[in-house]
Design a protein around this motif. Structure first.
Motif, mmCIF file in Angstrom:
data_model
loop_
_atom_site.group_PDB
_atom_site.id
_atom_site.type_symbol
_atom_site.label_atom_id
_atom_site.label_comp_id
_atom_site.label_asym_id
_atom_site.label_seq_id
_atom_site.Cartn_x
_atom_site.Cartn_y
_atom_site.Cartn_z
ATOM 1 N N MET A 154 0.828 -1.212 0.000
ATOM 2 C CA MET A 154 0.000 0.000 0.000
ATOM 3 C C MET A 154 0.859 1.257 0.000
ATOM 4 S SD MET A 154 -3.396 -0.564 2.321
ATOM 5 C CE MET A 154 -2.703 -1.478 3.693
ATOM 6 N N LYS A 155 1.895 1.275 0.816
ATOM 7 C CA LYS A 155 2.742 2.462 0.896
ATOM 8 C C LYS A 155 3.390 2.768 -0.451
ATOM 9 C CE LYS A 155 3.811 1.488 5.752
ATOM 10 N NZ LYS A 155 2.865 2.420 6.354
ATOM 11 N N VAL A 156 3.873 1.717 -1.125
ATOM 12 C CA VAL A 156 4.538 1.924 -2.416
ATOM 13 C C VAL A 156 3.516 2.273 -3.497
ATOM 14 C CG1 VAL A 156 6.007 0.884 -4.172
ATOM 15 C CG2 VAL A 156 6.440 0.415 -1.749
ATOM 16 N N ALA A 157 2.355 1.615 -3.476
ATOM 17 C CA ALA A 157 1.317 1.930 -4.469
ATOM 18 C C ALA A 157 0.905 3.394 -4.384
ATOM 19 C CB ALA A 157 0.102 1.025 -4.257
ATOM 20 N N ASP A 160 2.598 13.856 -10.307
ATOM 21 C CA ASP A 160 1.319 14.433 -9.897
ATOM 22 C C ASP A 160 1.005 13.980 -8.473
ATOM 23 O OD1 ASP A 160 -1.271 15.306 -9.515
ATOM 24 O OD2 ASP A 160 -2.053 14.497 -11.404
ATOM 25 N N PRO A 161 1.121 14.868 -7.488
ATOM 26 C CA PRO A 161 0.892 14.474 -6.090
ATOM 27 C C PRO A 161 -0.559 14.158 -5.776
ATOM 28 C CG PRO A 161 1.190 16.850 -6.245
ATOM 29 C CD PRO A 161 1.485 16.301 -7.605
ATOM 30 N N ARG A 162 -1.465 14.392 -6.707
ATOM 31 C CA ARG A 162 -2.889 14.167 -6.440
ATOM 32 C C ARG A 162 -3.307 12.714 -6.624
ATOM 33 N NH1 ARG A 162 -4.983 18.433 -10.755
ATOM 34 N NH2 ARG A 162 -3.367 17.245 -11.871
ATOM 35 N N VAL A 163 -2.480 11.913 -7.281
ATOM 36 C CA VAL A 163 -2.896 10.545 -7.602
ATOM 37 C C VAL A 163 -2.320 9.550 -6.592
ATOM 38 C CG1 VAL A 163 -3.028 11.099 -10.052
ATOM 39 C CG2 VAL A 163 -0.921 10.088 -9.141
ATOM 40 N N GLY A 164 -2.946 8.380 -6.529
ATOM 41 C CA GLY A 164 -2.398 7.275 -5.756
ATOM 42 C C GLY A 164 -3.079 6.979 -4.446
ATOM 43 N N PHE A 165 -3.452 8.026 -3.704
ATOM 44 C CA PHE A 165 -3.982 7.813 -2.356
ATOM 45 C C PHE A 165 -5.337 7.101 -2.394
ATOM 46 C CE2 PHE A 165 -6.398 9.189 1.380
ATOM 47 C CZ PHE A 165 -5.528 8.857 2.412
ATOM 48 N N LEU A 166 -6.313 7.704 -3.049
ATOM 49 C CA LEU A 166 -7.643 7.103 -3.101
ATOM 50 C C LEU A 166 -7.635 5.801 -3.905
ATOM 51 C CD1 LEU A 166 -9.856 10.275 -3.641
ATOM 52 C CD2 LEU A 166 -9.496 8.990 -1.518
ATOM 53 N N GLU A 167 -6.804 5.758 -4.949
ATOM 54 C CA GLU A 167 -6.727 4.552 -5.768
ATOM 55 C C GLU A 167 -6.143 3.379 -4.976
ATOM 56 O OE1 GLU A 167 -6.631 8.091 -8.546
ATOM 57 O OE2 GLU A 167 -5.648 7.550 -6.656
ATOM 58 N N THR A 168 -5.173 3.659 -4.116
ATOM 59 C CA THR A 168 -4.609 2.596 -3.274
ATOM 60 C C THR A 168 -5.661 2.044 -2.329
ATOM 61 O OG1 THR A 168 -2.378 3.500 -3.413
ATOM 62 C CG2 THR A 168 -2.845 2.062 -1.546
ATOM 63 N N TYR A 169 -6.448 2.938 -1.737
ATOM 64 C CA TYR A 169 -7.545 2.478 -0.872
ATOM 65 C C TYR A 169 -8.497 1.581 -1.653
ATOM 66 C CZ TYR A 169 -11.640 2.350 2.089
ATOM 67 O OH TYR A 169 -12.694 1.893 2.837
ATOM 68 N N LYS A 170 -8.839 2.015 -2.854
ATOM 69 C CA LYS A 170 -9.805 1.238 -3.641
ATOM 70 C C LYS A 170 -9.248 -0.127 -4.007
ATOM 71 C CE LYS A 170 -13.115 1.582 -7.405
ATOM 72 N NZ LYS A 170 -13.825 2.493 -8.303
ATOM 73 N N MET A 171 -7.988 -0.185 -4.436
ATOM 74 C CA MET A 171 -7.388 -1.471 -4.778
ATOM 75 C C MET A 171 -7.398 -2.412 -3.580
ATOM 76 S SD MET A 171 -4.111 -0.731 -7.273
ATOM 77 C CE MET A 171 -3.514 0.781 -6.507
ATOM 78 N N MET A 172 -6.966 -1.884 -2.444
ATOM 79 C CA MET A 172 -6.773 -2.731 -1.270
ATOM 80 C C MET A 172 -8.074 -3.093 -0.574
ATOM 81 S SD MET A 172 -4.650 -4.304 0.632
ATOM 82 C CE MET A 172 -4.750 -5.104 2.230
ATOM 83 N N TYR A 173 -8.942 -2.121 -0.358
ATOM 84 C CA TYR A 173 -10.083 -2.343 0.523
ATOM 85 C C TYR A 173 -11.432 -2.469 -0.188
ATOM 86 C CZ TYR A 173 -6.860 -1.618 4.334
ATOM 87 O OH TYR A 173 -5.811 -1.750 5.219
#
Length: 443
Positions: free
Chosen positions: A323-326, A336-349
């Motif tokens: 998760m941290k690396v994703a 782009d600092p806006r990407v990755g956070f919400l997408e990581t949540y969606k992938m994982m949870y």
């Protein structure tokens, strides 16, 4: 009855995501109620009670792409020049290991990997196995290890042409035998089977025809590395005048039960095919970085609505690492600092539990009435307030696998206060080290 309470419950249930001073009630292997600690403690007075001690209670983690056998690469020293590209990594490391594995080594690599899963709060894994030196019975050996430690698993054997026709046919048979075994034995819904394939560039047309025919009537999907390295795409275009996903579609490999792992080098047309066929894709960011194969277009695939799960590819058993690396790899890659956070949540949870739902009968990765009782307690004393709006940031930036204190799978307490229950962990690790040492001597 079992109660896990007196902690902050993060349910991963949209209708009831966050319960301060909450509790989970379990009857057998099923969650029967989630709510306030005071209410459930009073309601189920005679239940066995696990005190979370104001820590976090969460669903167990799901790893949607794993390689158990990769455990024995840890610490191994290879002679000669270091591998300079992905194909050399495969040839010098992974294919070198799996050619020489014995069934005994497969068993102990599985036991120690499952122990690490328990310790890191990973309660379900989708494993992709290879042991060209010991094909027949390998999945059954891993199943034995999974049962002994009670870790929920979906297993497959990777069919490949790289070691000749006889080994290829053994791989097909191992998949068919194991899937049929799982279909005929419910195993309390703990063990499932998929049909493993290595990758397009190691599979001839004739082998893909055999695999496609062999899976008929088995009610399962394929699990295949897909365009992990650019070499896979080059091979496909040069040999077949089509790209990897197009080739897999032509052989009816794709579909809602199939996992196409990586998809690092797919183009937009291939993404559309994955979307239209409802094929699952699993992102493995640490492995992609370690193999220097590039950064998958995960953000674009998710925008298209492809179900993207998160795995480790054997790089680790700790999903918090992935998760941290994703979260950061796509920020870096896309600048782009806006990407990755919400997408990581969606992938994982969100998506990993959708993937599990294709194979297991009741919900996983969620704490709600009717779901399987796969539950972890995480020791975490937040330095800032934690609430329903920010809990994922606390998970992402404050928690690691070593934060997991207690692991419960299918209603059974497997680890409590960081101690694995009912096994001689020291003896298993000693035998594993000997098994690894014997392997290393011949590599």
């Amino acid at each position: 009855m079992l109660l896990i309470g007196n902690g902050t419950v993060i349910t991963q249930d949209e209708s009831n995501p966050f319960i301060e001073n909450g509790c989970v009630a379990v009857d057998g292997n099923i969650i029967v109620e989630v709510g306030k600690y005071s209410k459930l403690k009073e309601k189920y007075k005679d239940a066995e009670f696990i005190d979370a001690k104001n820590n976090i209670i969460m669903p167990g983690n799901i790893n949607s792409h794993m390689h158990i056998y990769s455990a024995y690469a840890r610490g191994m020293v290879l002679g000669g020049e270091p591998a300079k590209n992905f194909l050399e990594i495969l040839d010098k490391l992974w294919w070198n290991i799996d050619k020489k594995l014995t069934l005994e080594q497969v068993k102990y690599s599985a036991l120690v990997t499952y122990i690490e899963c328990i310790k890191n709060g990973t309660t379900t894994i989708f494993d992709h196995h290879a042991s060209e030196g010991a094909v027949s019975g390998s999945l059954f050996g891993i199943e034995e290890a999974a049962k002994s430690l009670n870790v929920r698993s979906c297993l497959c054997y990777e069919v490949s042409d790289r070691d000749g026709k006889q080994i290829m046919e053994k791989g097909i048979k191992e998949n068919v035998d194991f899937i049929s075994h799982c279909n005929n034995n419910n195993n309390n819904d703990m063990i499932k089977g998929m049909f493993g394939l290595h990758a397009s560039f190691t599979l001839s047309d004739s082998t893909l025809y055999k695999c496609r025919d062999s899976i008929q009537g088995l009610n399962t999907g394929f699990h295949i590395h897909t365009a992990e390295g650019i070499e896979d795409e080059y091979d496909c275009v040069n040999k077949y005048n089509k790209r990897v996903v197009e080739r897999l579609k032509d052989f009816d490999i794709l579909g809602n039960k199939t996992i196409a792992v990586h998809c690092t080098h797919v183009n937009e047309d291939e993404m559309d095919i994955l979307k239209d066929t409802r094929t699952i894709v699993v992102h493995n960011p640490e492995s992609n970085m370690g193999n220097a194969v590039g950064c998958a277009p995960t953000m674009e695939m998710m925008k298209k609505g492809i179900v993207m799960g998160l795995g480790t590819d054997g790089y680790t058993t700790d999903m918090y690492e992935s998760m941290k690396v994703a979260n950061i790899i796509h920020k870096h890659n896309l600048k782009d600092p806006r990407v990755g956070f919400l997408e990581t949540y969606k992938m994982m949870y969100e998506n990993n539990k959708k993937i599990a739902a294709e194979y297991f009968d009741k919900p996983l990765g969620i704490l709600k009435k009717g779901s399987y009782a796969d539950i972890i307690i995480i020791e975490y004393n937040p330095i800032t307030p934690i609430n329903k709006d920010n809990y994922f940031a606390h998970i992402l930036f404050g928690i690691t696998g070593k934060s997991v204190n207690t692991t419960i799978i299918n209603g059974k307490i497997l680890m409590k206060n960081r101690e694995i229950q009912g096994i001689d962990e020291k003896e298993i690790y000693e035998k594993s080290r000997q098994a690894a040492s014997n392997l290393w001597k011949i590599i």
